[in-house]
Design a protein around this motif. Structure first.
Motif, PDB file in Angstrom:
ATOM      1  N   ARG A  19       0.783  -1.080  -0.071  1.00 51.98           N
ATOM      2  CA  ARG A  19       0.003  -0.011  -0.100  1.00 51.98           C
ATOM      3  C   ARG A  19       1.018   1.210   0.103  1.00 51.98           C
ATOM      4  O   ARG A  19       0.594   2.067  -0.845  1.00 51.98           O
ATOM      5  N   GLY A  83      -2.983   5.874   4.097  1.00 50.37           N
ATOM      6  CA  GLY A  83      -4.108   5.031   4.685  1.00 50.37           C
ATOM      7  C   GLY A  83      -5.199   5.933   5.057  1.00 50.37           C
ATOM      8  O   GLY A  83      -5.721   5.715   6.210  1.00 50.37           O
ATOM      9  N   TYR A  86      -8.800   6.010   3.251  1.00 48.62           N
ATOM     10  CA  TYR A  86      -8.261   5.089   2.338  1.00 48.62           C
ATOM     11  C   TYR A  86      -9.503   4.511   1.229  1.00 48.62           C
ATOM     12  O   TYR A  86      -9.089   4.490  -0.141  1.00 48.62           O
ATOM     13  N   ARG A  87     -10.493   4.044   1.793  1.00 45.19           N
ATOM     14  CA  ARG A  87     -11.547   3.418   0.924  1.00 45.19           C
ATOM     15  C   ARG A  87     -11.936   4.653  -0.138  1.00 45.19           C
ATOM     16  O   ARG A  87     -12.095   4.094  -1.338  1.00 45.19           O
ATOM     17  N   SER A  90      -8.662   5.234  -2.416  1.00 43.99           N
ATOM     18  CA  SER A  90      -8.580   4.200  -3.407  1.00 43.99           C
ATOM     19  C   SER A  90      -9.492   4.089  -4.767  1.00 43.99           C
ATOM     20  O   SER A  90      -9.354   3.803  -5.859  1.00 43.99           O
ATOM     21  N   HIS A 128      -6.112  -0.669   4.727  1.00 48.30           N
ATOM     22  CA  HIS A 128      -6.032   0.441   5.694  1.00 48.30           C
ATOM     23  C   HIS A 128      -6.159  -0.182   7.198  1.00 48.30           C
ATOM     24  O   HIS A 128      -6.227   0.750   8.116  1.00 48.30           O
ATOM     25  N   ASN A 129      -6.296  -1.406   7.260  1.00 46.39           N
ATOM     26  CA  ASN A 129      -6.665  -1.961   8.530  1.00 46.39           C
ATOM     27  C   ASN A 129      -5.475  -2.045   9.490  1.00 46.39           C
ATOM     28  O   ASN A 129      -5.444  -2.746  10.568  1.00 46.39           O
ATOM     29  N   SER A 132      -1.994   2.737   9.550  1.00 46.09           N
ATOM     30  CA  SER A 132      -2.636   3.816   8.664  1.00 46.09           C
ATOM     31  C   SER A 132      -3.292   4.869   9.554  1.00 46.09           C
ATOM     32  O   SER A 132      -3.416   4.807  10.847  1.00 46.09           O
ATOM     33  N   ASP A 134      -6.130   5.774   9.141  1.00 45.86           N
ATOM     34  CA  ASP A 134      -7.380   5.640   9.557  1.00 45.86           C
ATOM     35  C   ASP A 134      -7.570   4.913  10.671  1.00 45.86           C
ATOM     36  O   ASP A 134      -8.525   4.926  11.638  1.00 45.86           O
TER      37      ASP A 134
END
Length: 262
Positions: A19, A83, A86-87, A90, A128-129, A132, A134
């Protein structure tokens, strides 16, 4: 058995590295478009583009729209790397980069297509878990493990690039050294390597070693006893390509992806 294997929890470190590496390399790539003036020369100025079948409706943005889009892609690439949201970042990067890719098929390059595919995987994967912003913001919970599926998807993509790169070299001009001779003469003109290209065996060495490397490196990287040595050859191969041939970020991106086999 296969489903159980791809669902097996796997250390998240490699995926986090991917990432961060992908995001930084994409930021570097977008920056090059501004530095060399490609946004203006390739997308803003031309009045005609060779459009893809089924995508004739895609046109460059008017006025300064392309500059704004590329600027946004650079910011989104950094957000992916960090991150940070992130969602959203991306998904938007995948849509934006794919839009740029589909504007003109005359600009097609296999690593542009690879970037589209990888950014799609990024949009799906929960990379991103761990490690990050986030996680730091408390939007997602930190995890040390993710399903092996995501790691194997990345390995699959770079494996396809290598293997079919080797298949594409099953060509008389390549195997006969003609293609590599022409490429090397252009790339090394005016450098200390120009004298080396005069030896008759050099184009053949480049042609056959390049073909064999592409065909076998993904399988050698999967075999633990050969992995370190295969990666060492990959470093030499891609660094040589980076300095000899004008293929942009592809050698560095390939090395980051090849590291996913460790």
């Amino acid at each position: 058995k296969l489903i159980n294997r791809i669902q097996q929890p796997t250390d998240v470190a490699s995926l986090v590295f991917f990432r961060v590496g992908f995001g930084l390399i994409m930021f570097w790539e977008i920056s090059r478009y501004f530095y060399y003036g490609w946004v203006e020369d390739i997308y803003s100025k031309p009045q005609f583009h060779f459009q893809y079948l089924w995508f004739q409706w895609i046109e460059p943005l008017p006025a300064n729209g392309m500059h704004i889009l590329f600027g946004a892609l650079g910011i989104l690439a950094l957000m992916i790397s960090l991150g940070f949201y992130y969602r959203t970042a991306s998904i938007l990067f995948f849509l934006g980069y794919s839009y740029v890719f589909l504007i003109d098929q005359a600009l097609y390059n296999n690593h542009f297509y690879l970037i589209c595919l990888l950014s799609f995987v990024l949009a799906l994967a929960p990379l991103h878990n761990a490690f990050s912003l986030d996680v730091l913001r408390g939007k997602v919970l930190h995890t040390e493990k993710l399903p092996a599926l995501w790691l194997w998807l990345i390995r699959f993509h770079i494996g396809i690039v290598y293997f079919f790169g080797g298949i594409a070299k099953f060509d008389p001009d390549w195997l006969g050294g003609l293609a590599t001779k022409e490429l090397m003469l252009i790339a090394n003109r005016g450098t200390f390597l120009e004298a080396i290209t005069g030896y008759a065996w050099v184009p053949y060495f480049y042609a056959w070693s390049g073909m064999l490397f592409d065909l076998f490196v993904p399988f050698l990287m999967l075999w633990k006893p050969a992995r370190k040595w295969a990666f060492l050859v990959a470093v030499f191969f891609h660094m040589n390509n980076y300095f000899v041939f004008p293929i942009g970020i592809f050698p560095v991106l390939s090395l980051v992806l090849t590291l996913m086999f460790f």
